[in-house]
Design an enzyme around this catalytic site. Sequence first.
Site, short mmCIF file in Angstrom:
data_model
loop_
_atom_site.label_atom_id
_atom_site.label_comp_id
_atom_site.label_asym_id
_atom_site.label_seq_id
_atom_site.Cartn_x
_atom_site.Cartn_y
_atom_site.Cartn_z
N ASN A 157 0.85 -1.20 0.00
CA ASN A 157 0.00 0.00 0.00
C ASN A 157 0.89 1.25 0.00
OD1 ASN A 157 0.57 0.79 2.85
ND2 ASN A 157 -0.35 -1.23 3.21
N ASP A 159 -4.29 -6.37 5.29
CA ASP A 159 -5.33 -7.20 5.94
C ASP A 159 -5.42 -8.57 5.26
OD1 ASP A 159 -6.14 -5.31 7.84
OD2 ASP A 159 -7.31 -4.23 6.33
N1 CTP Z 1 -3.52 -3.34 12.24
C1 CTP Z 1 -2.72 -4.32 12.78
N2 CTP Z 1 -2.64 -5.54 12.18
C2 CTP Z 1 -3.32 -5.81 11.06
C3 CTP Z 1 -4.15 -4.81 10.50
C4 CTP Z 1 -4.20 -3.58 11.11
O1 CTP Z 1 -2.08 -4.07 13.80
N3 CTP Z 1 -3.20 -7.01 10.51
C5 CTP Z 1 -3.62 -2.05 12.93
C6 CTP Z 1 -3.04 -0.90 12.17
O2 CTP Z 1 -1.67 -0.71 12.48
C7 CTP Z 1 -3.90 0.25 12.68
C8 CTP Z 1 -5.25 -0.38 12.86
O3 CTP Z 1 -4.99 -1.76 13.06
O4 CTP Z 1 -3.46 0.71 13.93
C9 CTP Z 1 -6.10 -0.25 11.65
O5 CTP Z 1 -7.24 -0.97 11.85
P1 CTP Z 1 -7.94 -1.82 10.69
O6 CTP Z 1 -9.27 -2.26 11.19
O7 CTP Z 1 -7.08 -2.90 10.21
O8 CTP Z 1 -8.10 -0.75 9.65
P2 CTP Z 1 -8.06 -0.98 8.16
O9 CTP Z 1 -6.84 -1.74 7.76
O10 CTP Z 1 -8.24 0.34 7.54
O11 CTP Z 1 -9.32 -1.96 8.01
P3 CTP Z 1 -10.77 -1.69 7.46
O12 CTP Z 1 -10.62 -2.01 6.07
O13 CTP Z 1 -11.58 -2.62 8.26
O14 CTP Z 1 -11.08 -0.26 7.77
#
Ligand code: CTP
Length: 397
Positions: free
Chosen positions: A209, A278
């Site tokens: 990303n 994710d």
């Molecule tokens: N995070 C993490 N580990 C992951 C994914 C995210 O620690 N595997 C952390 C990121 O560092 C950030 C927060 O979670 O602090 C972001 O939350 P998240 O729900 O994952 O946000 P998005 O990736 O934007 O997901 P969504 O698409 O659900 O909004």
Amino acid sequence: MSEKRTVLLGVSGGIAAYKSAYLCSRLVQTGYDVEVIMTKNALNFITPNTFEALTGHRTMIDTFDRDHEFSTEHVSLADKVSAIIVAPATANVLAKFAHGIADDMLTTTVLACDCPKIAAPAMNTRMYENPVTIDNIDILKKYGWIIAGPGSGHLACGASGKGRMAEPDELVEIIGDTLNKKKDLTGLNVLITAGPTREALDPVRYITNHSSGKMGYALAKAALSRGAEVTLVSGPVNIVPPSGVDVVNVNSAKEMYDAVVSRKYDQDIFIMAAAVADYTPASFSEQKIKKSDDDLSLQLERTKDILKEIGHSKTGDQVVVGFAMETENLIENALNKLKSKNADMIVANNTKEKGAGFGTDTNIITLITGSGKEELPILTKDECAHKILDKVVVMKK
Ligand code: CTP
């Protein structure tokens, strides 16, 4: 001010040097012991006598000036100085600082000092906007220099534009803020995740990303400056980490997870600023995937959520902070993340707002905790980092 602190005022050769006399006077009035070093070129604009009358100390000019107390031991000045302000800082002297050139009293002393350093650039707009100067200023920022200004307006060359030295009163304030910076994280271990992750498909391709890592690195720098022992678990970025931070370089979400979880018992504070993937490819092809005439579908599987894992396993005195980058329903989504991840705070930002999000030097954040939300104006990522830490310190008590 309890003890009198020494500020070194460096004056280089620009027309704005006349403003340095006022700056010097304001520093003395504020209660600092002020030492002044002028470059030879500065002598064309202002005399050493002016500074001598203001500071009560002999103004230093050249390494080979053998006539004063620091003649052979200029490094002893470096030991005594609490902060350095170079104002005006010409393009030439900035270039020397950026590249470690030490060929006179000012550049030599600055190189020998490890205290906070502030430069107030002042020059013609075209010199300031020259990519060489821009690069040099970036290098200095990477080494922790604070660059104050320049402002825009009338310039001595008759033109109007960017290049005016920051006003002395503003510089006195910056010095005060720098010297009085809190050491409120002393003795605490802070783990910060930063940057993107890379999820490999085959030996040559990966999914990633746009995260630049700037916010996480700003947090690491700020936590370090406030006395913390900082571990920075970083995905691949192009930023030089602040020296003094323990950097753990990782690539994939799995590697980041392992790096954080294996350190979770040693930490007091976790700040998850990384943009962790994710999803990751369900399988890794040992050989490069060859193209065919057909479309290709990728099977992706969920990665482990590091923040969630840490949030749900935290002990009573650990503080856990996460980020939420959203493009819609900012507060609602951030509140959901606060709950589902059992975090103590979520730093929310809307990536669609100008001045916020990936790659920029600024951010527009809202701090969301169980007891409410605090919306902040557009701030530099360094300023955001300190605001986040201010809140963390209160939660840690
Ligand atoms: N995070 C993490 N580990 C992951 C994914 C995210 O620690 N595997 C952390 C990121 O560092 C950030 C927060 O979670 O602090 C972001 O939350 P998240 O729900 O994952 O946000 P998005 O990736 O934007 O997901 P969504 O698409 O659900 O909004």
